[in-house]
Design an enzyme around this catalytic site. Structure first.
Site, PDB file in Angstrom:
ATOM      1  N   VAL A 315      -4.662   2.165   9.049  1.00 16.46           N
ATOM      2  CA  VAL A 315      -3.433   3.099   9.454  1.00 16.46           C
ATOM      3  C   VAL A 315      -3.758   4.589  10.301  1.00 16.46           C
ATOM      4  CG1 VAL A 315      -1.316   4.000   8.493  1.00 16.46           C
ATOM      5  CG2 VAL A 315      -2.358   1.952   7.523  1.00 16.46           C
ATOM      6  N   ASP A 431       4.942  -7.487  -3.802  1.00 18.56           N
ATOM      7  CA  ASP A 431       3.201  -6.415  -3.798  1.00 18.56           C
ATOM      8  C   ASP A 431       3.563  -4.947  -4.120  1.00 18.56           C
ATOM      9  OD1 ASP A 431       0.563  -6.655  -3.620  1.00 18.56           O
ATOM     10  OD2 ASP A 431       0.424  -6.242  -1.717  1.00 18.56           O
TER      11      ASP A 431
END
Length: 800
Positions: A315, A431
């Site tokens: 990222v 998650d």
């Protein structure tokens, strides 16, 4: 439960098992009692499923089952060569298990040989139509999984010979534990490829077998999408078309050669149909192919800052060139994606497109690049960092928690609101953890949370894709998630959306105590305790936690899912009533916070202005709202939270009426204004719809922002807007904008021949005074085409 007639008759006897079925059942029980090899349970489970399943060619099923058992046997033999277990008892168990496997393999081979499948000659993988393919291409997927089915004589293409000799594929007989994110997961269609094939794919293009798998799956998805569309199930049809387009996009990037003309036409058709069947907000998230004029490098520049790393990519920070606004870019290496990884990529994109909540990160654009064969997801940038880092930095277990209980109540209310909204939309995150909640600003004591990383998210309910027609629409069977936050039922392989509530219970436990409820030196040890150990609330860790707070955590950490709190029940828990005054004060809802209503509320004025727009102008405002940078939405996000009394992520007519207070507005007029803003006709206002309506009077639409909106409507990068582009952007919400005659009239007025280029588009918008009704007067707006620079988009100048 359905009503049933009670009788005294005994239950029916179970169906008789064949010797092979009985042997496989015993083998599965053996793998469940002790882990003999890293992946034996996966292989034996797959073999048992294939043998017990009565659908499909018998020979094919027994052939694949035999391959699965051979994989398990190879691991057993490798384990025996390296010592055969930790003790003599383990070695004996391993020997017996291997012998049972050999016998099961012989029986599978006999069954397959009887059906005339084993002696299938070697064929060219490109001529795969000669070989049986069932379901989602499970035969081909398994072929890739175990090395091209060399044991059956099919072999690999010559392109595989280019792999370096040092590649892990040369050690294919050495047992390796497959990661929980890539294996130990079966969804009824894809048997997850092992770590070996993932590493192979990282170094080579798609093998012909893998290419055929993707093409077959895309074809079936297109058929399923057409079937859903014929039932007028637009949501399910749109998702299937999106999945088909994604599969074919991956084939284009990794296949080593162009798509056949029919498949290329199918790819374009799937993209077009997906847009026509999707809501406007989903269509505002554009997916760009490599040949599209708008590329990532042309639209964004990387800052060089690494914000995070994952198993498939990184990222990065980036800046939008049009207005220099900051965003985040998740760059994924497509060469490393397995079948499961591909499915997760689609689920992440689909979920982020559809979800519209002030505390969920927003997906802006998707770019597929043939440079490095990558996929780039541009999302909102959250500058405050992870909640995990704040907890880790501030917590002193036994001394003080990371936050005061009142601040924890505020954070938990935000998180529960997000989960409630996701579940109402048919999305399970699977998650939820401290690392996936980010602060939108640097101060953890005042910032709001945003949920990220939907890579493991799954749709449930009517929109869930189902090609086999046999899978549950509400349950999942993949063992996924993070060890500390994983719910016990996930480890058992049968669970539903309520696993998210357990994860929130773990987060609540850590917010109150600064430590997780389950400890261990390894993931295996942690999961063992999650499965069987009761949660302990040591007094020294919770000395500053109220009894109501402990009650909330206990309700979320209930092992019995039927007793576990739902998001709705948790938000109504007495714990939050302790801090109701504080929460309502923060939200601006207590007496004295609302502004003086002697003057007309700005929101009411904005709603009236929005309702008065023609269809084309309204679309421009909607698209512009969808592309506003996060920094421009801070105040609007806070105002939406103020109005959302029940925290469900949408505004009802009653909540809007309450928010406007004593404003002098007729009930009929308010209902009409509400309906005009409710573009998707859900009888509620989503966050985006609220922003679009409030945008008209609160944020200046300068030329930079209008240029972003123009490019979003011109999704094909033609350099001009047509009626077809406008209708495709509206998607399934087109009827809510009124007659298309308004669009035709606007385009005819703005351009020539139904085509409107950017300059004509700007002239029309300025004429409609959309760029002059905000906080900056029209005289201050400079026209970039004359060489002057437009001012930065101003901040909100007044509050509700």
């Amino acid at each position: 439960m359905p009503d049933v007639a009670m009788t005294d008759r005994p239950p029916p006897a179970p169906p008789s098992e064949s010797p092979l079925q009985e042997r496989l059942r015993i083998l599965r029980e053996s793998t469940g009692s002790a882990t003999l090899t890293p992946n034996a349970e996966t292989y034996v489970k797959r073999a048992a499923e294939l043998v017990h399943n009565e659908e499909g060619p018998v020979g094919q099923r027994h052939t694949i089952a035999g391959c699965a058992l051979r994989c398990a046997l190879q691991e057993c033999e490798a384990a025996m060569r390296t010592g055969g277990g930790a003790s003599a008892k383990d070695s004996i168990r391993l020997l017996r298990f291997a012998e049972e496997l050999r016998q099961a393999i012989r029986e599978c081979d006999e069954a397959a040989s009887y059906a005339g499948v084993v002696d299938t000659p070697t064929v060219d993988m490109d001529e795969a139509d000669d070989r049986p393919v069932r379901g989602c291409g499970a035969f081909w997927d398994f072929s890739e999984f175990c090395g091209g089915l060399d044991c059956l004589g099919y072999g690999r293409e010559s392109e595989s010979s280019s792999i370096d000799s040092a590649s892990p594929i040369t050690n294919k007989h050495e047992p390796q534990r497959m990661g929980s994110e890539e294996t130990l997961q079966l969804d009824g269609h894809f048997l997850a490829r092992g770590a070996e094939h993932c590493k192979l794919a990282a170094e080579a293009s798609l093998t012909p077998g893998a290419r055929q798998l993707l093409e077959n799956t895309a074809t079936e998805l297109l058929a399923a999408a057409e079937e859903a569309a014929s039932r007028r199930d637009r949501g399910a049809a749109a998702r299937q078309f999106q999945r088909a387009a994604l599969h074919l996009e991956i084939v284009r990037l990794l296949g080593g050669k162009p798509l056949a003309p029919a498949l290329e036409a199918s790819r374009r058709y799937a993209r077009w149909r997906a847009r026509r069947l999707s809501h406007l907000l989903e269509n505002c998230v554009l997916e760009h192919s490599p040949e599209d004029p708008r590329t990532f490098d042309a639209a964004y520049s990387l800052t060089g800052e690494i914000l995070g790393r994952g198993g498939y990519g990184v990222v990065l920070g980036c800046t939008r060139r049009a207005d220099q606004e900051a965003f985040a870019c998740k760059r994924l290496d497509l060469k490393r994606l397995s079948a499961k990884g591909l499915a997760r990529l689609h689920e992440e994109i689909a979920a982020l497109k559809a979800l519209d909540h002030p505390h969920i990160v927003r997906l802006r654009e998707v770019f597929y690049s043939d440079t490095g064969r990558t996929c780039l997801l541009v999302t909102d940038l959250c500058s405050g960092g992870e909640l995990f880092k704040a907890v880790d930095k501030r917590a002193r277990p036994g001394v003080r928690p990371p936050f005061t209980e009142s601040r924890s109540a505020e954070l938990l209310r935000q998180m529960l609101g997000v989960v409630r909204y996701m579940h109402s939309c048919g999305v399970c995150h699977r998650d939820l953890k401290l690392e996936n909640w980010l602060f939108d600003s640097p101060d953890p004591d005042t910032a709001t949370l945003r949920l990220v990383d939907f890579g493991l998210a799954r749709v449930f309910g009517p929109l869930r894709p189902d090609l086999s027609k046999t899978r549950s629409k509400t349950n999942f069977d993949e063992r996924v998630g993070s060890a500390y936050y994983c719910a016990p039922e996930v480890l058992e392989g049968i669970y539903d959306r309520r696993c998210d509530l357990w994860s929130l219970g773990v987060i609540a436990y850590m917010l109150f105590s600064g430590t997780p409820p389950f400890w261990g030196r390894s993931d295996k040890e942690i999961l063992k305790r999650v499965r069987s150990t009761e949660v302990k609330f040591l007094p020294e860790l919770f000395r500053s936690t109220s009894s109501e707070g402990l009650s909330l955590v206990r309700g979320l950490l209930q092992r019995d899912v039927e007793l576990r709190l739902t998001a709705d029940q948790a938000l109504e828990h007495p714990f939050f009533s302790l801090y109701a005054t504080l929460v309502r004060s923060v939200s601006g809802l207590v007496e004295g916070i609302l502004p003086d209503q002697e003057e007309e509320p700005p929101l009411l004025d904005a709603l009236r202005s929005f309702a008065a727009l023609n269809a084309f102008s309204k679309l421009v405002v909607e698209v512009a709202a969808a592309h506003l940078a996060p920094a421009r939405l801070v105040q609007l996000r806070q105002d939406f939270t103020k109005a959302d009394l029940d925290g469900d992520g949408v505004l009802s007519l009653a909540e809007l009426r309450s928010f406007l207070g004593d404003a002098k507005v007729d009930e009929r007029e308010l209902e009409a204004l509400f309906a005009a803003a409710d573009v998707d006709a859900t009888q509620t206002l989503s966050f985006h719809e609220f922003v679009a309506a409030a945008l008209v009077r609160r944020v200046e639409l300068d030329d930079k922002m209008l240029h972003v909106a123009f490019e979003a409507i011109d999704s094909e990068g033609l350099g001009y807007i047509t009626r077809e582009a406008v209708v495709a952007t509206m998607g399934r919400d087109a009827k809510r904008y009124g007659s298309t005659a308004e669009v035709d009239a606007a385009l005819a007025h703005a351009g020539v021949g139904g085509r409107v280029d950017y300059n004509e588009f700007l002239d029309y918008i300025h004429e409609q005074r959309l760029s002059g009704i905000g906080s900056v007067s029209s005289e201050e707006t400079k026209d970039e085409r004359t060489g002057s620079t437009s001012p930065e988009i101003p901040s909100v100048i007044y509050k509700f």
